[in-house]
Motif scaffolding. Structure first.
Motif, PDB file in Angstrom:
ATOM      1  N   VAL A 210       7.283   6.010   8.647  1.00  0.00           N
ATOM      2  CA  VAL A 210       7.571   7.343   8.927  1.00  0.00           C
ATOM      3  C   VAL A 210       9.014   7.525   9.242  1.00  0.00           C
ATOM      4  O   VAL A 210       9.692   8.440   8.842  1.00  0.00           O
ATOM      5  CB  VAL A 210       6.878   7.792  10.541  1.00  0.00           C
ATOM      6  N   TYR A 211       9.703   6.800   9.798  1.00  0.00           N
ATOM      7  CA  TYR A 211      11.111   6.927  10.208  1.00  0.00           C
ATOM      8  C   TYR A 211      11.973   6.934   8.642  1.00  0.00           C
ATOM      9  O   TYR A 211      12.951   7.697   8.409  1.00  0.00           O
ATOM     10  CB  TYR A 211      11.586   5.711  10.986  1.00  0.00           C
ATOM     11  N   GLN A 212      11.552   5.993   7.895  1.00  0.00           N
ATOM     12  CA  GLN A 212      12.235   5.929   6.344  1.00  0.00           C
ATOM     13  C   GLN A 212      11.996   7.281   5.360  1.00  0.00           C
ATOM     14  O   GLN A 212      12.954   7.673   4.995  1.00  0.00           O
ATOM     15  CB  GLN A 212      11.707   4.748   5.761  1.00  0.00           C
ATOM     16  N   LEU A 213      10.726   7.639   5.916  1.00  0.00           N
ATOM     17  CA  LEU A 213      10.489   8.952   5.104  1.00  0.00           C
ATOM     18  C   LEU A 213      11.111  10.237   5.596  1.00  0.00           C
ATOM     19  O   LEU A 213      11.434  11.263   4.875  1.00  0.00           O
ATOM     20  CB  LEU A 213       8.792   9.084   4.861  1.00  0.00           C
ATOM     21  N   HIS A 214      10.679  10.350   6.929  1.00  0.00           N
ATOM     22  CA  HIS A 214      11.198  11.627   7.699  1.00  0.00           C
ATOM     23  C   HIS A 214      12.202  11.596   8.657  1.00  0.00           C
ATOM     24  O   HIS A 214      12.752  12.631   9.199  1.00  0.00           O
ATOM     25  CB  HIS A 214       9.786  12.067   8.329  1.00  0.00           C
ATOM     26  N   GLY A 215      12.746  10.237   8.868  1.00  0.00           N
ATOM     27  CA  GLY A 215      13.963  10.392   9.846  1.00  0.00           C
ATOM     28  C   GLY A 215      13.265  10.307  11.384  1.00  0.00           C
ATOM     29  O   GLY A 215      12.309  10.438  11.561  1.00  0.00           O
TER      30      GLY A 215
ATOM     31  N   PHE B  82       3.247   6.130  -2.177  1.00  0.00           N
ATOM     32  CA  PHE B  82       4.371   7.014  -2.332  1.00  0.00           C
ATOM     33  C   PHE B  82       5.351   6.705  -3.593  1.00  0.00           C
ATOM     34  O   PHE B  82       6.183   7.404  -3.895  1.00  0.00           O
ATOM     35  CB  PHE B  82       5.298   6.888  -1.172  1.00  0.00           C
ATOM     36  N   ASP B  83       4.785   5.737  -4.427  1.00  0.00           N
ATOM     37  CA  ASP B  83       5.560   5.497  -5.753  1.00  0.00           C
ATOM     38  C   ASP B  83       7.095   5.474  -5.256  1.00  0.00           C
ATOM     39  O   ASP B  83       7.957   5.862  -6.132  1.00  0.00           O
ATOM     40  CB  ASP B  83       5.242   6.594  -6.837  1.00  0.00           C
ATOM     41  N   ARG B  84       7.362   4.483  -4.363  1.00  0.00           N
ATOM     42  CA  ARG B  84       8.923   4.341  -4.071  1.00  0.00           C
ATOM     43  C   ARG B  84       8.784   2.989  -3.590  1.00  0.00           C
ATOM     44  O   ARG B  84       8.089   2.424  -2.647  1.00  0.00           O
ATOM     45  CB  ARG B  84       9.478   5.438  -3.316  1.00  0.00           C
ATOM     46  N   PRO B  85       9.979   2.279  -3.392  1.00  0.00           N
ATOM     47  CA  PRO B  85      10.239   0.983  -2.830  1.00  0.00           C
ATOM     48  C   PRO B  85      10.487   1.379  -1.106  1.00  0.00           C
ATOM     49  O   PRO B  85      11.049   2.413  -0.957  1.00  0.00           O
ATOM     50  CB  PRO B  85      11.126   0.311  -3.234  1.00  0.00           C
ATOM     51  N   PHE B  86      10.245   0.531  -0.393  1.00  0.00           N
ATOM     52  CA  PHE B  86      10.533   0.552   1.131  1.00  0.00           C
ATOM     53  C   PHE B  86      11.263  -0.799   1.556  1.00  0.00           C
ATOM     54  O   PHE B  86      10.816  -1.821   1.023  1.00  0.00           O
ATOM     55  CB  PHE B  86       9.363   0.589   1.868  1.00  0.00           C
ATOM     56  N   GLN B  87      12.331  -0.608   2.163  1.00  0.00           N
ATOM     57  CA  GLN B  87      12.948  -1.976   2.866  1.00  0.00           C
ATOM     58  C   GLN B  87      11.961  -2.539   3.740  1.00  0.00           C
ATOM     59  O   GLN B  87      11.352  -1.912   4.586  1.00  0.00           O
ATOM     60  CB  GLN B  87      14.301  -1.212   3.600  1.00  0.00           C
ATOM     61  N   ARG B  88      11.957  -3.946   3.687  1.00  0.00           N
ATOM     62  CA  ARG B  88      11.100  -4.776   4.591  1.00  0.00           C
ATOM     63  C   ARG B  88      12.025  -5.058   5.966  1.00  0.00           C
ATOM     64  O   ARG B  88      13.034  -4.962   5.872  1.00  0.00           O
ATOM     65  CB  ARG B  88      10.876  -6.187   3.970  1.00  0.00           C
TER      66      ARG B  88
ATOM     67  N   HIS C 170       3.578   9.515  17.291  1.00  0.00           N
ATOM     68  CA  HIS C 170       2.424   9.406  17.052  1.00  0.00           C
ATOM     69  C   HIS C 170       1.867  10.867  16.292  1.00  0.00           C
ATOM     70  O   HIS C 170       0.802  11.029  16.544  1.00  0.00           O
ATOM     71  CB  HIS C 170       1.151   8.974  18.189  1.00  0.00           C
ATOM     72  N   GLY C 171       3.027  11.546  15.691  1.00  0.00           N
ATOM     73  CA  GLY C 171       2.679  12.909  15.238  1.00  0.00           C
ATOM     74  C   GLY C 171       1.930  12.899  13.831  1.00  0.00           C
ATOM     75  O   GLY C 171       1.237  11.827  13.522  1.00  0.00           O
ATOM     76  N   ARG C 172       1.824  13.956  13.244  1.00  0.00           N
ATOM     77  CA  ARG C 172       0.947  14.139  12.188  1.00  0.00           C
ATOM     78  C   ARG C 172       1.618  13.233  11.071  1.00  0.00           C
ATOM     79  O   ARG C 172       0.714  12.973  10.234  1.00  0.00           O
ATOM     80  CB  ARG C 172       0.921  15.525  11.696  1.00  0.00           C
ATOM     81  N   GLU C 173       2.634  12.965  10.705  1.00  0.00           N
ATOM     82  CA  GLU C 173       3.236  12.250   9.921  1.00  0.00           C
ATOM     83  C   GLU C 173       2.817  10.666   9.741  1.00  0.00           C
ATOM     84  O   GLU C 173       2.250  10.060   8.916  1.00  0.00           O
ATOM     85  CB  GLU C 173       4.736  12.195   9.739  1.00  0.00           C
ATOM     86  N   TRP C 174       2.779  10.176  11.112  1.00  0.00           N
ATOM     87  CA  TRP C 174       2.278   8.926  11.240  1.00  0.00           C
ATOM     88  C   TRP C 174       0.826   8.951  11.176  1.00  0.00           C
ATOM     89  O   TRP C 174       0.389   7.681  10.799  1.00  0.00           O
ATOM     90  CB  TRP C 174       2.466   8.418  12.820  1.00  0.00           C
ATOM     91  N   GLN C 175       0.000   9.843  11.772  1.00  0.00           N
ATOM     92  CA  GLN C 175      -1.372   9.863  11.660  1.00  0.00           C
ATOM     93  C   GLN C 175      -1.920   9.937   9.992  1.00  0.00           C
ATOM     94  O   GLN C 175      -2.715   9.289   9.677  1.00  0.00           O
ATOM     95  CB  GLN C 175      -2.033  11.239  12.358  1.00  0.00           C
ATOM     96  N   PHE C 176      -0.984  10.685   9.468  1.00  0.00           N
ATOM     97  CA  PHE C 176      -1.448  10.712   7.771  1.00  0.00           C
ATOM     98  C   PHE C 176      -1.331   9.495   7.252  1.00  0.00           C
ATOM     99  O   PHE C 176      -1.861   8.858   6.421  1.00  0.00           O
ATOM    100  CB  PHE C 176      -0.426  11.745   7.175  1.00  0.00           C
ATOM    101  N   ILE C 177      -0.194   8.720   7.589  1.00  0.00           N
ATOM    102  CA  ILE C 177       0.003   7.332   6.875  1.00  0.00           C
ATOM    103  C   ILE C 177      -1.021   6.421   7.528  1.00  0.00           C
ATOM    104  O   ILE C 177      -1.545   5.614   6.727  1.00  0.00           O
ATOM    105  CB  ILE C 177       1.588   6.630   7.307  1.00  0.00           C
TER     106      ILE C 177
ATOM    107  N   LEU D 190       0.797  -1.319   0.108  1.00  0.00           N
ATOM    108  CA  LEU D 190       0.090   0.000  -0.124  1.00  0.00           C
ATOM    109  C   LEU D 190       0.877   1.330   0.117  1.00  0.00           C
ATOM    110  O   LEU D 190       0.571   1.970  -1.041  1.00  0.00           O
ATOM    111  CB  LEU D 190      -1.069   0.057   1.253  1.00  0.00           C
ATOM    112  N   ALA D 191       1.992   1.194   0.634  1.00  0.00           N
ATOM    113  CA  ALA D 191       2.610   2.257   1.080  1.00  0.00           C
ATOM    114  C   ALA D 191       3.773   2.820  -0.198  1.00  0.00           C
ATOM    115  O   ALA D 191       3.835   3.756  -0.898  1.00  0.00           O
ATOM    116  CB  ALA D 191       3.707   2.237   2.091  1.00  0.00           C
TER     117      ALA D 191
END
Length: 163
Positions: A81-86, A25-31, A92-99, A20-21
């Motif tokens: 969130v960590y991979q996208l924003h560090g 986001f149209d990008r790969p994520f490490q599992r 549980h901030g707005r980035e996490w809530q958005f995802i 889904l992510a």
């Protein structure tokens, strides 16, 4: 304690969350690495720097459907969130809530509502000026080493009720 088919179901849900992510986001994520050794009242945890997800096998056994639908996306969202924003993003901030709401399509709840009676440890009775409190063994031991806890209502220090 967790059967191979239950592990497979959870790992498939982790993969579905990542897919889904990746579409969103149209990008790969490490599992991540997945472990089934979370203890206590916590359903799951995300260890950001280790890229690790830990799940509580007892709470998973007792709440399989809700666990897959809510706990897995919750923890995966932390890693995303960590991979996208560090490390600067709040847990549980707005980035996490958005995802959670926009990518996972789940409510952004901070805690689970599972019955924890089967995993709850021993508690110790404390009191303040307005009520009684049950402290976990971890907090009780911290009090023994000098930590003071205040009641959120009356703001007075908690004192142990001696048997």
């Amino acid at each position: 304690m967790v059967t191979s088919s239950q592990k497979q179901a959870l790992e498939q849900q982790v993969e579905a969350c990542y897919q889904l992510a990746e579409c969103f986001f149209d990008r790969p994520f490490q599992r991540p690495t997945i472990q089934y050794n979370q203890r206590g009242k916590i359903a799951g945890s995300a260890h950001l720097q280790k890229h690790l997800l830990k799940f509580n096998p007892v709470l998973y056994q007792e709440n399989q459907t809700c666990f897959l639908v809510d706990v897995v996306p919750h923890e995966v969202s932390h890693l995303l969130v960590y991979q996208l924003h560090g490390a600067s993003a709040a847990p549980h901030g707005r980035e996490w809530q958005f995802i959670m709401t926009q990518v996972m399509k789940r409510p952004a709840r901070r805690t689970h509502q599972f019955d924890i009676s089967s995993v709850a440890g021993k508690t110790f009775l404390y009191h303040c000026q307005c009520q009684q409190h049950q402290l976990s063994i971890r907090r009780h031991n911290k009090v023994k080493k000098g930590t003071q806890y205040l009641c959120t209502q009356c703001k007075t220090s908690l004192q142990e009720v001696k048997p």
